[in-house]
Design an enzyme around this catalytic site. Structure first.
Site, PDB file in Angstrom:
ATOM      1  N   TYR C 152      36.294  32.778  42.689  1.00 47.97           N
ATOM      2  CA  TYR C 152      37.052  32.872  41.827  1.00 47.97           C
ATOM      3  C   TYR C 152      36.685  33.689  41.080  1.00 47.97           C
ATOM      4  CZ  TYR C 152      40.251  29.011  42.350  1.00 47.97           C
ATOM      5  OH  TYR C 152      40.752  27.772  43.172  1.00 47.97           O
ATOM      6  N   LYS C 183      38.809  28.997  49.217  1.00 42.22           N
ATOM      7  CA  LYS C 183      39.615  28.812  49.156  1.00 42.22           C
ATOM      8  C   LYS C 183      39.659  30.128  47.816  1.00 42.22           C
ATOM      9  CE  LYS C 183      42.125  25.874  45.070  1.00 42.22           C
ATOM     10  NZ  LYS C 183      42.256  25.653  44.277  1.00 42.22           N
ATOM     11  N   GLY C 209      46.656  27.477  45.491  1.00 43.66           N
ATOM     12  CA  GLY C 209      48.026  26.980  44.888  1.00 43.66           C
ATOM     13  C   GLY C 209      48.915  28.070  43.762  1.00 43.66           C
TER      14      GLY C 209
END
Lengths: 268, 268, 268, 268, 268
Positions: C152, C183, C209
């Site tokens: 991230y 991810k 998500g």
């Protein structure tokens, strides 16, 4: 003139014996490539560690000081090796800190007979270096090697790093932390330097050679002053390997250190 | 023109032999995905490490430089592997620091024949990287592998990272800390770069390829200048794999590095 | 429309096989209790990890993501476990950092089949997380488990964490550091996301998500876009367990991920 | 009124069983000498840990909380020991941090049946405490002991450390990080505290006693509110050992905790 | 006048027995060379650790306090040794921190019968010292040695380091962290110091001698006040070895400490 016949009698082990001739010593320092950079101190000759190795041998030095990389690639085994296990470059600003870059075990594998470590007394990172030196000193002793502390007062709080108070504090710090010998700057006169030598107690004192002096005599008189004050000897770099005739300079130094000659009467 | 026939004769072990052809070398670097990000340096072809692996083989490179992730998923074993064990991304600001993300043991398990590590000389975190490299260098040697230092002067104190003084300091730092080879930037001319090569001593010098040059000849002349200065070779990335015909570019480079041809007379 | 049939063919080990159905995957994420706090994301039902465990099973997810505490007290063993070994709360300000709170060995003892770790790319603490992930990745592989990186981009330097450049940099960082899967956030369109998937190379890509989308279709179209771009699948939390009918939503997602159906034609 | 019959049924091990009577518990806390200093909380009687040890026994507490020094010199073994393995003094300012001062192994050697650790949620040092607690939790479990987390939101970012949101976040953090029980502050009413209890999941909840309440009834009603909300019990210090009759106060507390009596109808 | 006959009866081990005569003790401290520097506290006589070693013996002290370097080079074994395993110099500014420079194992090898460690209570680095002392205390006990904490409130937040509140907090901190004895400053009167002694519980209290008092009687009355307050004894340096007749001063101190004589009636 205050003077002290310094010896390690009474200590449990003569840790520094490998580096002493009749209790005195002359060491050749060559960590300037890392500490100052090659363009500041070196020329085409002395940039080559092989040249320094040769001076150490021909000049009959009691020891040579190398960082691990030089020891690994240039050390010939003919002069006792002091491996400097920390070091810093000159570019970074801020409070000085120098951390271990060579393990004691590795130093031993390179042939080291002593471990050298710099402590910046007064630096904001002083606590880190006290701690690291403490551990290294034990590992060195466990391996049968003496630990030599370069104790340099440095950082924003240090105004004058050659005052009697500061130099003696450096000397004492080395003793208290377990150094077998300390390398400290010269205070400028025998009287004040003898207080530093006293403060160092049974830790042997090596005067730091410093930058190339304007004349040979100027430098030799400093060395004489330190020896008169009870110093065990000198760790010298630039004043020898920047000298046009390093072996001759080494000869002068030996007369002062081992024969206690005055500069005025030495054989030139 | 100053020049130096550089060899490791005299050193105890020819650490870099796996990467040398007649004492010279040409390495393919591919850590830009982490260091710069894929959108800066890559296109649809060279974003794929398999493509780079193929260039390394067809271009007959002496070694390929990968981070652990690429080595683990793409390395085929056909070109000697230099595993870069630290790395940073380009987004964070502040003083540069790059920490170990791959153990030497793991690198060996991936097939590495050398360990690569970046040191940001002059960074406020310089001491951390000196220390980490010092440990890694020992682990590499214990495992029988050479340690290659990418020494990049960087941080707020660095004004010009290609000056003679700074580049030679970088080279010397690698030598002092035990690097078997250093990867440094080109200073721009043979004369000044030969001082850097001298400062590196027995540590082999690899010129860093840098960003894609405007013309092939411009780049090739730089390489020629470095080789003339005594460099062992080149670690090149973008100037090869961003080239429309990487294998042809590799051929040009081989002529300069191994055959010492001048750019003007090489076979195109 | 750019698309890529992504596979791990060519890699030495199919690390992610435990989490794949015909090369595709749907993971249920539930680390929001730590990352966001219970009052932000949970209600009386989904505050209970048992409810999530049940959804994972009934919704036929390929894996479930838990922190150690939840795994230890709620994991039933019926869905492969990804143990998230670091995590932070949302209260502290300043540059983001998330440190390991669960050892790989302990994760294995709790039944983990993969290790998850968050890296805040661009944070002032990025180097710490690169280093920690590097070590954890090796321990995971030594234990036979894949390492999945939540990458991230976050911190003062990050302006837009869903741009093509930033998301592809996150993807590539995971690949370079040895992640077997990453991810990452969705960029908003298939075209740009396919560049992120390419940048990730053989590291599988899971779309993150994110927060509950305004409508089911809005979310499903994002997922479809990611799958079309070559993503292996989705790691979804709130859009499933905040949904009134999580099992139905899981069914929709399976049609997109495994059957490659368009949102417009799927069976509702 | 929301209420929850909290149990650990379903968890793999009843970690807290040594501290439970019919699933409920009353713990005597005595870490204030370090946390607040003797002059703030103690008088001539309760400054003596022996006096506290005696209250723990006579008041039939389920456990006593000591720092290592008190355990080593005063613990008699008659009440199960929770060893608090970190702690800080109240003098230093800045973001709160409390580091481990007692190893789990040493705690076990002192007779500990549980390990206690404080996490300052929201502190700039939060990541350090998450990491340290994570390691300690594993060592505790490996030694067969439960890990109890004192989760206290504190630091510049925390405005109100008894709000529903903050207290439930504290509770959840404990659960996610693997605590078997959490000690948290009371929110002020049963309704909001029951959300904190729910957020804690299978981690048992202990209300933190806090400073001496103005009247017995005021304090007892808080405890009743927490128990009604599903708390397992209370970890109380000052409201007991600063009380003129600590054993009587303990008796009141037992009626509330174990017999679920209302304050209005309890036997005085 | 408040008084307390302090004993360790009830504790599991009489850790300090090697340093007690009928439950009382007089220790000779000599860490000032590091803590203050030689030029502040020493003269030509007392700069020499051999002189101090001699005073310790002739003055019949119960123990002598040395840093590792002094112990290694000067300790004769005739007086029980307390090895001070951390220390700092006086030059650096900023929040005080003192880190371990001697391992417990090494201290034992030098003949130590106790470990000494300074904690700067209230310093921004307090947490580091709590943690380090915690580990050292365990290692000391594992080796069969007591741990003595020099607890000195210091740092920007400390206004008055001899107030009743601060000194008692220092005393209590030592107890809580597992010290077997604490060295603390005198508060100035028996009444307030007895609260500090009470706060220390079963940890023995040693009054810190401090700088040379203007007259012998002024110093002796302080010592008497501390002993009356329940202190076990005194750790004294400058008031003895800066005294023209250290052995006579030691004799005066013994009359106060061991014979509980008043200053007015002691034999001079």
């Amino acid at each position: 003139m205050p003077s002290k016949a310094k010896s390690q009698s009474g200590s449990k082990k003569q840790w520094m014996n490998n580096f002493l001739t009749d209790g005195k010593s002359m060491l050749l320092a060559y960590d300037q490539g890392l500490e100052h950079g090659p363009s500041v101190d070196f020329n085409d000759k002395n940039v080559d560690p092989s040249y320094i190795m040769e001076i150490a041998l021909k000049g009959r030095f009691n020891g040579i000081v190398f960082q691990k990389g030089l020891a690994e690639k240039y050390y010939t085994g003919k002069v006792p090796l002091i491996l400097k296990v920390n070091g810093k470059a000159a570019l970074a600003k801020g409070e000085p800190v120098s951390r271990q870059n060579c393990s004691v075990e590795y130093a031993v594998s390179l042939g080291a007979k002593a471990i050298g470590y710099t402590i910046y007394l007064g630096s904001a990172y002083e606590a880190d270096m006290f701690q690291e030196f403490g551990r290294i000193q034990e590992e060195a002793h466990d391996a049968g090697l003496p630990a030599i502390a370069w104790v340099y007062p440095r950082g924003a709080v240090i105004q004058n790093d050659t005052s009697r108070e500061i130099v003696s504090y450096a000397a004492r710090t080395g003793l208290e932390l377990g150094a077998d010998a300390v390398k400290i700057k010269y205070t400028g006169d025998t009287d004040s330097f003898s207080w530093a030598v006293k403060s160092a107690g049974k830790a042997l004192v090596f005067m730091s050679g410093g930058p190339k002096a304007p004349t040979d005599d100027a430098f030799l008189k400093q060395v004489k002053g330190a020896i008169d004050a009870g110093a065990t000897g000198l760790a010298v770099g630039r004043n020898v390997w920047q000298h046009p005739d390093p072996v001759k300079m080494a000869d002068y130094l030996r007369q002062i250190i081992f024969e206690r000659k005055a500069v005025e009467v030495m054989q030139k």
